[in-house]
Design an enzyme around this catalytic site. Structure first.
Site, mmCIF file in Angstrom:
data_model
loop_
_atom_site.group_PDB
_atom_site.id
_atom_site.type_symbol
_atom_site.label_atom_id
_atom_site.label_comp_id
_atom_site.label_asym_id
_atom_site.label_seq_id
_atom_site.Cartn_x
_atom_site.Cartn_y
_atom_site.Cartn_z
ATOM 1 N N SER A 1 6.325 -8.181 -3.949
ATOM 2 C CA SER A 1 4.941 -7.750 -4.182
ATOM 3 C C SER A 1 4.739 -7.054 -5.528
ATOM 4 C CB SER A 1 4.484 -6.819 -3.052
ATOM 5 O OG SER A 1 5.312 -5.675 -3.007
ATOM 6 N N SER B 1 22.178 -4.270 -10.874
ATOM 7 C CA SER B 1 21.713 -3.425 -11.986
ATOM 8 C C SER B 1 22.888 -3.140 -12.907
ATOM 9 C CB SER B 1 21.180 -2.091 -11.426
ATOM 10 O OG SER B 1 20.997 -1.154 -12.475
ATOM 11 N N TYR C 1 22.117 5.230 -6.017
ATOM 12 C CA TYR C 1 21.666 3.903 -6.485
ATOM 13 C C TYR C 1 22.831 3.124 -7.110
ATOM 14 C CZ TYR C 1 18.728 0.605 -9.161
ATOM 15 O OH TYR C 1 18.144 -0.518 -9.708
ATOM 16 N N LYS D 1 24.460 -0.524 -6.103
ATOM 17 C CA LYS D 1 24.379 -1.654 -7.034
ATOM 18 C C LYS D 1 25.779 -2.204 -7.344
ATOM 19 C CE LYS D 1 20.072 -2.026 -7.074
ATOM 20 N NZ LYS D 1 19.414 -3.278 -6.673
ATOM 21 N N ILE E 1 13.913 -2.103 -17.109
ATOM 22 C CA ILE E 1 12.830 -3.095 -17.061
ATOM 23 C C ILE E 1 11.522 -2.361 -16.761
ATOM 24 C CG2 ILE E 1 12.080 -5.264 -15.996
ATOM 25 C CD1 ILE E 1 14.876 -5.422 -17.378
#
Ligand code: NAD
Length: 246
Positions: free
Chosen positions: A12, A140, A154, A158, A187
């Protein structure tokens, strides 16, 4: 990608959204999941209306294996057997380890890691049966290529995704299935905006190309890995980071 059927988790916004639209533009039929924001999902459907491929959206929490099985079954009924799976949904809950609430560890592990297990597990059997398939996981640069202070939770997920991809690639190579990862750098998406402004300025300076990546630049690499052109690439990680990890 004409005639191919692809499921993208977390389509989304951001990288997932760009991937859904790039795939539909190239003729693929695409199903995407999203966590809760129906308006964002509706916006993606509207943006895809004029494109060649058909696009459908499904609200589902990647943390639930039951929901993953339901989504994969529904997509197969609606579009047909899956040719591709993009394991994209992910979250950050940044903060230094010394101050990290247990909930911020658990939610990141559940979404980024259990979510990958859930959808890969739910989809892989039908790919094995078809003797064909493409799986791409959105990891990532924080996944072992470099450390980012404030991202122990995180970064751990990853890095684990890359281990998952490499192991799974060996399990299913004989069935004509490829499994790869992309490792984006910084990004321009909502995840980037969630980093404090002062920290963002320092991170930006560390990128050799001197700019953020765009979601479309990650989507292009994902589409390549999903395509026939990538037939001999498996268990690999493509960095899309403007030279950050070079
Ligand atoms: P984003 O926040 O813009 O979008 C995340 C998507 O994941 C949304 O569609 C959201 O609905 C979905 N999602 C989140 N939690 C979910 C859940 N529990 N169940 C179902 N869907 C869920 O993020 P983004 O920047 O586009 O990131 C996409 C992927 O790329 C993530 O895995 C992220 O870790 C990775 N990534 C992003 C960057 C970056 O700089 N933006 C860098 C490297 C890797």
């Amino acid at each position: 990608m004409s005639g191919k059927r692809v499921l993208v988790t977390g389509g989304s916004r951001g990288i997932g959204r760009a991937t859904v639209l790039a795939l539909a533009r190239s003729g693929a039929d695409v199903a995407f999941t999203y966590s809760s924001n129906q308006a964002s999902a509706a916006e993606v459907l509207a943006a895809a209306e004029e494109l060649e491929g058909r696009v459908i959206a499904m609200q589902a929490d990647v943390v639930s294996y039951e929901q993953a099985k339901q989504v994969v079954g529904d997509v197969q009924n609606e579009l047909g057997d899956l040719d591709g799976l993009v394991l994209n949904a992910g979250i950050t809950r940044d903060g230094v380890l010394a101050m990290m609430p247990e909930e911020n560890w658990d939610s990141v592990v559940a979404t980024n890691l259990k979510g990958v297990f859930n959808y890969a597990r739910a989809a892989i059997y039908s790919m094995i049966r078809q003797h064909a398939g493409r799986v791409v996981c959105v990891s990532s640069v924080s996944g072992g290529l470099m450390g980012v202070a404030g991202q122990t939770n995180y970064g751990a997920t990853k890095a684990a995704q890359i281990g998952f991809v490499k192991s799974l690639s060996k399990e299913v190579a004989a069935y004509g299935i490829t499994v790869n990862a992309v490792a984006p750098g910084f990004i321009e998406t909502d995840i980037w905006q969630s980093i404090p402004a002062a920290k963002r300025a320092g991170l930006l300076k560390s990128i050799p190309q001197g700019r953020l990546g765009q979601p479309e630049e990650v989507a292009a690499a994902i589409c390549f890995l999903l395509s026939e052109d990538a037939s001999y690439i498996t268990g690999s990680v493509i960095e899309i980071d403007g030279g950050l990890c070079a």
